[in-house]
Design an enzyme around this catalytic site. Structure first.
Site, mmCIF file in Angstrom:
data_model
loop_
_atom_site.group_PDB
_atom_site.id
_atom_site.type_symbol
_atom_site.label_atom_id
_atom_site.label_comp_id
_atom_site.label_asym_id
_atom_site.label_seq_id
_atom_site.Cartn_x
_atom_site.Cartn_y
_atom_site.Cartn_z
ATOM 1 N N ASP A 203 39.718 23.791 -41.420
ATOM 2 C CA ASP A 203 40.697 22.960 -42.142
ATOM 3 C C ASP A 203 40.216 21.512 -42.118
ATOM 4 O O ASP A 203 40.208 20.847 -41.076
ATOM 5 C CB ASP A 203 42.073 23.081 -41.468
ATOM 6 C CG ASP A 203 43.144 22.360 -42.279
ATOM 7 O OD1 ASP A 203 42.955 21.153 -42.577
ATOM 8 O OD2 ASP A 203 44.155 22.977 -42.618
ATOM 9 N N ASP A 206 42.721 18.770 -40.811
ATOM 10 C CA ASP A 206 42.907 18.820 -39.352
ATOM 11 C C ASP A 206 41.668 18.317 -38.618
ATOM 12 O O ASP A 206 41.775 17.598 -37.614
ATOM 13 C CB ASP A 206 43.207 20.264 -38.903
ATOM 14 C CG ASP A 206 44.630 20.677 -39.234
ATOM 15 O OD1 ASP A 206 45.460 19.786 -39.499
ATOM 16 O OD2 ASP A 206 44.915 21.885 -39.231
HETATM 17 C C1 PRP Z 1 43.143 21.441 -48.209
HETATM 18 C C2 PRP Z 1 42.021 20.688 -48.891
HETATM 19 C C3 PRP Z 1 42.386 20.830 -50.349
HETATM 20 C C4 PRP Z 1 42.998 22.203 -50.402
HETATM 21 C C5 PRP Z 1 41.957 23.136 -50.969
HETATM 22 O O1 PRP Z 1 44.266 20.662 -48.114
HETATM 23 O O2 PRP Z 1 41.898 19.358 -48.474
HETATM 24 O O3 PRP Z 1 43.300 19.837 -50.810
HETATM 25 O O4 PRP Z 1 43.309 22.579 -49.064
HETATM 26 O O5 PRP Z 1 42.476 24.389 -51.153
HETATM 27 P P1 PRP Z 1 42.689 25.036 -52.591
HETATM 28 O O6 PRP Z 1 41.428 24.796 -53.384
HETATM 29 O O7 PRP Z 1 42.892 26.493 -52.278
HETATM 30 O O8 PRP Z 1 43.894 24.420 -53.224
HETATM 31 P P2 PRP Z 1 45.610 21.141 -47.367
HETATM 32 O O9 PRP Z 1 46.537 21.769 -48.347
HETATM 33 O O10 PRP Z 1 45.238 21.958 -46.172
HETATM 34 O O11 PRP Z 1 46.284 19.770 -46.951
HETATM 35 P P3 PRP Z 1 45.793 18.668 -45.885
HETATM 36 O O12 PRP Z 1 44.595 17.959 -46.471
HETATM 37 O O13 PRP Z 1 46.980 17.758 -45.775
HETATM 38 O O14 PRP Z 1 45.458 19.361 -44.582
HETATM 39 N N1 URA Z 2 41.342 23.962 -47.123
HETATM 40 C C1 URA Z 2 40.565 23.649 -46.056
HETATM 41 O O1 URA Z 2 40.739 22.578 -45.444
HETATM 42 N N2 URA Z 2 39.603 24.514 -45.691
HETATM 43 C C2 URA Z 2 39.386 25.679 -46.341
HETATM 44 O O2 URA Z 2 38.462 26.429 -45.962
HETATM 45 C C3 URA Z 2 40.197 25.978 -47.442
HETATM 46 C C4 URA Z 2 41.171 25.099 -47.823
#
Ligand code: PRP
Ligand code: URA
Length: 212
Positions: A203, A206
């Site tokens: 992630d 995170d």
């Molecule tokens: C993550 C990443 C993208 C998204 C990608 O964000 O930074 O924005 O997931 O996934 P997708 O292509 O399947 O939409 P997240 O929703 O985890 O939020 P965060 O950055 O606040 O942790």
């Molecule tokens: N968002 C993330 O941060 N990591 C992944 O692998 C997919 C979605």
């Protein structure tokens, strides 16, 4: 540089390969992770900016007047919160006069659909080059939605800069928005059944902000 999908450019650079390895390593802590993300963003900014247009402008050196150059279009960086924030400083170092907007999107962990919680960009972006920043292109839901918002606010010249892209995400994004260009630092194998990129780096939000 090598292109594997139309409108997707994989930036193939030894320093990017080295830094993506640092990001992938589960033992890499927040400080080192952020620094590697910053360096990769520098290189992405240099590569993406090759496509910018310049116009001539006169410049006085201490000795005489000569021809200089200035960027024709304003550049607007738009990080997707949160993880896209980790790419902003690296881009601003290379394009210091860029403006910045923000889009807050969070992927619903069950439906994997993006939910919007914040939007702010400069008012007139119709003639700007808008660079969307998000390290992860997984299902493509978040970036596709972000680009849809930017288009409704007038953006016409859009580039998406990511670190790690999954083939599923590239396909969706280019199907939804065939007019955009995507640049990535790594093209990974596939998504797992929770929508995480394999091998990926986990992630990105995170790992950037230490919220594991
Ligand atoms: C993550 C990443 C993208 C998204 C990608 O964000 O930074 O924005 O997931 O996934 P997708 O292509 O399947 O939409 P997240 O929703 O985890 O939020 P965060 O950055 O606040 O942790
Ligand atoms: N968002 C993330 O941060 N990591 C992944 O692998 C997919 C979605």
């Amino acid at each position: 540089m090598e292109t594997t999908f139309d409108n997707f450019t994989l930036i193939d650079h030894p320093l990017i390969k080295r830094d993506v390895t640092i990001l992938r390593n589960q033992s890499t802590g927040t400080e080192i992770f952020r620094a590697a993300l910053h360096r990769i963003s520098n290189i992405l900014a240099v590569e993406i900016s090759r496509g910018f247009n310049v116009s001539e402008t006169a410049v006085e050196t201490p000795l005489e007047q000569t021809t200089g150059y200035k960027l024709v279009q304003e550049i607007v960086l738009v990080p997707v919160l949160r993880a896209g924030l980790g790419m902003v400083s690296g881009f601003l170092e290379i394009i210091p006069d860029a403006k910045a907007g923000h889009i807050g999107l969070q992927r619903d962990e069950v439906t994997l659909k993006p939910v919007e919680y914040y939007y702010k960009t400069p008012r007139n972006i119709a003639n700007s080059i808008v660079i969307l920043l998000d390290p992860m292109l997984a299902t493509g839901g978040s970036s596709s939605e972000a680009i849809r918002y930017l288009k409704t606010r007038g953006a016409r010249n859009l580039v998406f800069a990511c670190l790690v892209a999954a083939p599923e995400g590239i396909e969706k994004l280019l199907k939804d928005h065939p007019d955009i260009k995507i640049f990535g630092a790594a093209l990974d194998r596939k998504l797992n059944n929770k929508g995480y990129i394999l091998p990926g780096l986990g992630d990105a939000g995170d790992r950037t902000f230490g919220t594991l």
